[in-house]
Scaffold this motif. Structure first.
Motif, PDB file in Angstrom:
ATOM      1  N   GLY A 156      62.602  28.798 119.265  1.00  0.00           N
ATOM      2  CA  GLY A 156      61.779  27.649 118.921  1.00  0.00           C
ATOM      3  C   GLY A 156      60.642  27.501 119.903  1.00  0.00           C
ATOM      4  O   GLY A 156      60.577  28.194 120.920  1.00  0.00           O
ATOM      5  N   ALA A 157      59.762  26.597 119.563  1.00  0.00           N
ATOM      6  CA  ALA A 157      58.587  26.378 120.399  1.00  0.00           C
ATOM      7  C   ALA A 157      58.550  24.941 120.885  1.00  0.00           C
ATOM      8  O   ALA A 157      58.971  24.022 120.197  1.00  0.00           O
ATOM      9  CB  ALA A 157      57.313  26.685 119.610  1.00  0.00           C
ATOM     10  N   ILE A 160      55.702  22.382 121.852  1.00  0.00           N
ATOM     11  CA  ILE A 160      54.262  22.159 121.788  1.00  0.00           C
ATOM     12  C   ILE A 160      53.902  21.159 122.859  1.00  0.00           C
ATOM     13  O   ILE A 160      54.435  20.043 122.885  1.00  0.00           O
ATOM     14  CB  ILE A 160      53.846  21.621 120.405  1.00  0.00           C
ATOM     15  N   ARG A 204      53.617  26.479 123.214  1.00  0.00           N
ATOM     16  CA  ARG A 204      52.339  26.395 122.499  1.00  0.00           C
ATOM     17  C   ARG A 204      51.597  25.251 123.164  1.00  0.00           C
ATOM     18  O   ARG A 204      51.999  24.089 123.032  1.00  0.00           O
ATOM     19  CB  ARG A 204      52.539  26.084 121.011  1.00  0.00           C
ATOM     20  N   ARG A 259      49.835  25.885 112.036  1.00  0.00           N
ATOM     21  CA  ARG A 259      51.109  25.562 111.378  1.00  0.00           C
ATOM     22  C   ARG A 259      51.915  26.826 111.096  1.00  0.00           C
ATOM     23  O   ARG A 259      53.115  26.886 111.321  1.00  0.00           O
ATOM     24  CB  ARG A 259      50.867  24.790 110.082  1.00  0.00           C
ATOM     25  N   VAL A 315      53.088  28.536 114.655  1.00  0.00           N
ATOM     26  CA  VAL A 315      54.001  27.823 115.544  1.00  0.00           C
ATOM     27  C   VAL A 315      55.457  28.142 115.261  1.00  0.00           C
ATOM     28  O   VAL A 315      56.250  28.330 116.165  1.00  0.00           O
ATOM     29  CB  VAL A 315      53.749  26.294 115.471  1.00  0.00           C
ATOM     30  N   ARG A 350      59.362  27.453 114.239  1.00  0.00           N
ATOM     31  CA  ARG A 350      60.282  26.335 114.462  1.00  0.00           C
ATOM     32  C   ARG A 350      59.876  25.587 115.731  1.00  0.00           C
ATOM     33  O   ARG A 350      59.663  26.189 116.771  1.00  0.00           O
ATOM     34  CB  ARG A 350      61.703  26.855 114.605  1.00  0.00           C
ATOM     35  N   VAL A 351      59.810  24.271 115.637  1.00  0.00           N
ATOM     36  CA  VAL A 351      59.401  23.444 116.771  1.00  0.00           C
ATOM     37  C   VAL A 351      60.618  22.722 117.334  1.00  0.00           C
ATOM     38  O   VAL A 351      61.324  22.019 116.610  1.00  0.00           O
ATOM     39  CB  VAL A 351      58.309  22.428 116.358  1.00  0.00           C
ATOM     40  N   VAL A 370      57.730  18.215 120.687  1.00  0.00           N
ATOM     41  CA  VAL A 370      56.312  18.048 121.002  1.00  0.00           C
ATOM     42  C   VAL A 370      56.262  17.177 122.249  1.00  0.00           C
ATOM     43  O   VAL A 370      56.880  16.106 122.287  1.00  0.00           O
ATOM     44  CB  VAL A 370      55.542  17.348 119.857  1.00  0.00           C
ATOM     45  N   VAL A 400      54.883  19.337 112.971  1.00  0.00           N
ATOM     46  CA  VAL A 400      56.337  19.241 112.985  1.00  0.00           C
ATOM     47  C   VAL A 400      56.838  18.690 111.664  1.00  0.00           C
ATOM     48  O   VAL A 400      56.433  17.621 111.240  1.00  0.00           O
ATOM     49  CB  VAL A 400      56.799  18.317 114.134  1.00  0.00           C
TER      50      VAL A 400
END
Length: 104
Positions: free
Chosen positions: A11-12, A14, A38, A49, A52, A54-55, A58, A77
């Protein structure tokens, strides 16, 4: 696959706002948790979008971000990932916020 090969990120995170000069340090903190960074300092690029993925969260550095950038990042997200607001753009504040995320 050798034991030295890194596992793929799960996952990321942000990060919006903050300092572009600190991206490498932000990245190191996030990668310690097995996640990918990110960092959007001034704008979210077109096509973000798709890029990125899976987030996990944030993180908004409120003293160094515009409302428009915050809104753009949050719009990326769609999986109910938490949005964390940091008053300070410091490394220690980011480390504390990332430490509260569920394990990757």
């Amino acid at each position: 696959m050798s034991s030295k090969t890194k596992a793929a990120p799960k996952g990321a995170v942000i990060v919006v706002g903050g300092s572009g000069g600190m991206s490498a340090r932000y990245r190191a903190i996030v990668e310690e948790r097995g996640l990918e960074l990110r960092h959007f300092e001034t704008r979210v690029p077109n096509g973000a979008r798709r890029a990125v993925g899976r987030v996990a969260a944030v993180i908004v550095m409120v003293s160094m971000v515009s409302h428009a950038l915050r809104d753009q990042a949050i719009s990326l997200v769609d999986n109910g990932a938490p949005v964390v607001y940091l008053r300070s753009p410091s490394i220690s504040a980011l480390r504390s916020a990332v430490a509260t995320l569920a394990p990757a």
